[in-house]
Write a protein that holds these residues in place. Structure first.
Motif, PDB file in Angstrom:
ATOM      1  N   VAL A   1      -2.459  -9.530   3.418  1.00 54.74           N
ATOM      2  CA  VAL A   1      -1.895  -8.333   2.731  1.00 54.74           C
ATOM      3  C   VAL A   1      -2.006  -7.384   3.511  1.00 54.74           C
TER       4      VAL A   1
ATOM      5  N   HIS B   1       2.254  -9.822   3.412  1.00 57.62           N
ATOM      6  CA  HIS B   1       2.587  -9.252   2.096  1.00 57.62           C
ATOM      7  C   HIS B   1       2.465  -7.845   2.441  1.00 57.62           C
TER       8      HIS B   1
ATOM      9  N   ARG C   1       6.840 -10.746   0.479  1.00 55.87           N
ATOM     10  CA  ARG C   1       6.288 -11.704   1.492  1.00 55.87           C
ATOM     11  C   ARG C   1       7.549 -11.972   2.367  1.00 55.87           C
TER      12      ARG C   1
ATOM     13  N   LEU D   1      -4.339 -13.788  -3.195  1.00 60.07           N
ATOM     14  CA  LEU D   1      -3.904 -14.009  -1.631  1.00 60.07           C
ATOM     15  C   LEU D   1      -5.136 -13.610  -0.774  1.00 60.07           C
TER      16      LEU D   1
ATOM     17  N   GLU E   1       5.174  -6.502  -4.669  1.00 63.70           N
ATOM     18  CA  GLU E   1       4.534  -6.935  -3.086  1.00 63.70           C
ATOM     19  C   GLU E   1       5.998  -7.682  -2.551  1.00 63.70           C
TER      20      GLU E   1
END
Length: 155
Positions: free
Chosen positions: A44, A125, A136, A39, A134
């Motif tokens: 994130v 995330h 999203r 990612l 995680e």
């Protein structure tokens, strides 16, 4: 199922859960998630706890590609000074372990600030409530569910 996922299901918002094998030797949980999952580290976000004026705990959510700007957080919160909370205080207040602190489903509802850069992406995330998990979701959904204020708190 973590309290974060239960919160999202109860709110009936769209989200995805992604898990990975957490390496206990990894020193930076958010960066590890971005790397292992392939990612963009700007999408994130890590959940940090800080103290305002040495007293009040708040939640700060910033991209793992940057750092929390404590002066900017204090300004956004209308405080004179912000400092990082002790790990045990963060765990006690949220009910999560460091490295798995989710902004959702925390034990105590704390004032929350999200770096304004979250609006640059259709989805971001955040931790799902344990290391290696995680979530999203849309930044607007995260903002609504946490009652957060958006502010430029990352550098």
């Amino acid at each position: 199922m973590t309290p974060a996922i239960k919160t999202l299901e109860k709110a009936r918002v769209t989200f995805d859960v992604v898990s990975y094998e957490h390496d206990p030797r990894s020193p930076a949980y958010g960066e590890e998630a971005a790397q292992v999952l392939g990612l963009n580290p700007r999408e994130v976000f890590k959940t940090l706890l800080a103290r305002l004026d040495g007293d009040k705990l708040v939640v700060a959510i910033v991209p793992v590609a940057g750092q929390l700007d404590l002066k900017a957080l204090a300004k956004a919160a209308g405080a004179r000074k912000a400092s990082m909370a002790e790990p045990q205080d963060a765990e006690r207040a949220t009910g999560y372990v460091v490295g798995g602190i989710s902004p959702l489903g925390q034990k105590k509802r704390l004032a929350t600030f999200i770096d304004i850069s979250c609006q640059d992406y259709p989805a971001i995330h955040v931790s799902g409530g344990r290391r290696g998990l995680e979530i999203r979701l849309a930044p607007d959904d995260l903002t609504k569910l946490t009652g957060a204020r958006l502010a430029p708190i990352s550098r």
